[in-house]
Design an enzyme around this catalytic site. Structure first.
Site, PDB file in Angstrom:
ATOM      1  CD  GLU A   1      -2.903   1.000   2.417  1.00  0.00           C
ATOM      2  OE1 GLU A   1      -3.809   1.847   2.495  1.00  0.00           O
ATOM      3  OE2 GLU A   1      -2.804   0.022   3.187  1.00  0.00           O
TER       4      GLU A   1
ATOM      5  CG  ASN B   1      -9.478  -1.776   1.277  1.00  0.00           C
ATOM      6  OD1 ASN B   1      -9.040  -2.885   1.536  1.00  0.00           O
ATOM      7  ND2 ASN B   1      -9.351  -0.752   2.117  1.00  0.00           N
ATOM      8  CD  GLU B   2     -10.016  -2.394   5.962  1.00  0.00           C
ATOM      9  OE1 GLU B   2     -10.105  -1.259   6.487  1.00  0.00           O
ATOM     10  OE2 GLU B   2      -9.181  -3.234   6.327  1.00  0.00           O
TER      11      GLU B   2
ATOM     12  CD  GLU C   1      -6.001  -4.616   4.339  1.00  0.00           C
ATOM     13  OE1 GLU C   1      -5.865  -4.251   5.536  1.00  0.00           O
ATOM     14  OE2 GLU C   1      -6.430  -3.882   3.431  1.00  0.00           O
TER      15      GLU C   1
ATOM     16  CD  GLN D   1       0.618  -2.432   3.790  1.00  0.00           C
ATOM     17  OE1 GLN D   1       1.437  -1.794   3.152  1.00  0.00           O
ATOM     18  NE2 GLN D   1      -0.501  -1.899   4.215  1.00  0.00           N
TER      19      GLN D   1
END
Length: 513
Positions: free
Chosen positions: A45, A192-193, A317, A366
């Site tokens: 990210e 996303n989310e 994630e 990540q």
């Protein structure tokens, strides 16, 4: 007398730490399931030094580069065969507008990264740079499209830009920007989310938005899209229920799940990455093992609407989320990586492997310098974390035949609470070699495991181990190899059985052939 008591105390202490318990394991060859390589995916990210200072470095940095892509990082990731890389977020995805990241870099507009530290994003790393990185890595790109602050047209044109070989204005723009052929990107996250930073939507509203966006996510020749719906946060089972009920199974390749192991369970004070007691370690492992419950319950809901398991559960994630390292920017999420993190990574991968009928994708959060990283960098320095070595050990399971098992093992006990001390997954590759990955979460006790292998013929066993003296041990730029893979000699053939002495706080992968 004093010397005698000291000697006696030492003996008792050594005895306690050398305790050995027993377990039994039965592995069967009766399976038609495959462990998808995409379980071993990664996530990068625009956050802290994940992209800038991680993959994408200053021209003046004295390391080998292609353009500004750091090649020692590329080579390390190629070694572990990462199958996919998710980008540009995360929360950043839903404020990212892809047109800002194409064309001459000096003409690209700047923006403020409001999610992560309020830093200036110069958009020098955009679509072409990311796809060049994926080409160098030999990995598949996984784009997260902007649903939160974007439009259907914006996403549709992005897909056309990277995938179309027509003479449309958008496809011609890609060609003008230096890439005549389409990239053929198949993995696309539709938001996303969306329950949180991606728009604070209800599942009913998001499911309608997904269908609207997905309608305009077109397939182009050679690039059939794998559309992934924004799935639940942790144990929000209602979100999964609504999504599976409202979105036809043929509209989505997968549904995401996000869950982080937060040592304390308190997002305001998550706990240190390096300074923790055994009691805190135990609590962290309780949180880690919740992944088994989450995957099982979400999969059961999916089974109601999709009994043939067409839709993948994509845990895109996951990982350990601690407090940042002292003195670093709180918005950059930079944390160290200990032996504890390696045990957590291996445990999660075992869970995913054992649920490969439904879990067919994942992404560790990540890849570099952010959260539970594989790699840490400091200017020209680079180190591989304990978590990196787990992915190195476990790469043998990618696209291998899943081998079901039955495990009877002791518990790891702390006070009046207990968790399973051992977790395992196993597979057989195309050459017929069997790989067994074993984790001992108990930090003080060795465990002897007797394993029967039904209908599996083998003659020899070799192995690798990752362990360290302390669960708090880390690799540093001064000692980058304190925790590294070593040859394992604690397994042997005993008749038709395999006997393994699994050391405390260790991860072992065996190869039988």
């Amino acid at each position: 007398m004093k010397k005698f008591l000291t000697l006696l105390f030492t003996c008792f202490t050594l005895a306690a730490f050398s305790q050995q318990e027993t377990a039994s394991l039965a592995i069967s060859n009766d399976s038609k399931l495959t462990i998808s390589k995409y379980i071993y995916g990664q996530f990068a990210e625009h956050l802290g030094h994940g992209i800038y200072g991680g993959f994408w470095v200053d021209k003046s940095l004295p390391v080998e580069k292609q353009d500004r892509i750091r090649l020692d990082v590329v080579n390390a990731l190629k070694k572990i065969k990462i199958p996919s890389l998710r980008w540009p977020g995360g929360c950043f995805a839903d404020e990212y507008h892809w047109r800002d990241g194409i064309g001459p870099r000096e003409q690209r507009p700047k923006m403020v990264n409001t999610n992560w530290g309020g830093t200036t994003e110069d958009n020098s790393f955009g679509t072409h740079e990311f796809l060049e990185l994926c080409t160098l890595l030999g990995t598949e790109p996984y784009f997260a499209a902007n649903v939160g602050s974007g439009t259907v047209e914006e996403m549709s044109k992005w897909i056309e830009y990277v995938n179309s070989n027509s003479t449309s204005t958008i496809a011609e723009l890609r060609k003008q920007n230096g890439h005549p052929d389409p990239y053929k990107v198949t993995f696309w996250g539709i938001g996303n989310e969306s329950w949180g930073c991606g728009g604070n939507m209800t599942p009913e509203f998001y499911s309608d938005e997904f269908k609207r966006y997905a309608s305009f996510a077109k397939n182009y020749p050679g690039a059939p899209l794998k559309k992934i719906a924004s799935g639940p946060n942790s144990d929000d089972y209602n979100w999964t229920e609504v999504i599976m009920k409202n979105i036809p199974e043929w509209d989505m390749w997968g549904i995401s799940l996000h869950y982080y192991t937060v040592p304390t369970g308190d997002w305001g004070h998550k706990g240190s990455a390096t300074k923790f007691t055994e009691a805190e370690y135990f609590e962290t492992m309780v949180k880690c093992l919740k992944m088994e419950e989450l995957v099982t319950k979400h999969a059961a809901i999916m089974d109601k609407y999709d009994p043939k398991k067409h839709v993948a559960l994509v845990v895109d994630e996951w990982g350990v989320w601690t407090d940042v390292e002292p003195g670093t920017n709180p918005g950059f999420l930079y944390q160290q990586n200990s032996m504890r993190d390696a045990l957590i990574a291996a445990t999660n991968l075992n869970i995913f492997n054992n649920h490969c009928d439904r879990v067919r994708g994942a992404a560790l959060a990540q890849t570099i310098n952010v959260l539970q990283s594989l790699i840490l960098t400091d200017k020209e320095k680079m180190l591989l974390t304990p978590t990196y070595h787990i992915f190195d050990m476990y790469k043998v399971h990618q696209d291998a035949k899943y081998l079901p098992m039955q495990l009877t093992a002791p518990d790891y006990v702390s006070g009046d609470r207990k968790i399973p001390a051992v977790n395992v997954s196993a597979s057989q590759d195309a050459a017929g070699k069997v790989h067994i990955s074993l984790v001992n979460l108990d930090p003080t006790k060795n465990i002897s495991i007797s394993t029967g292998l039904k209908d599996i013929k083998w003659k020899t066993v070799t192995g690798q181990i990752l362990t360290s003296k302390n669960i708090t041990d880390i690799n540093t730029f001064d000692q980058p190899n304190k925790i590294s893979l070593q040859s394992f000699k604690g397994a042997k053939k005993d008749g038709d059985n395999l006997v393994v002495v699994l050391p405390a706080k260790s991860v072992v992968t065996l190869e039988l052939f």
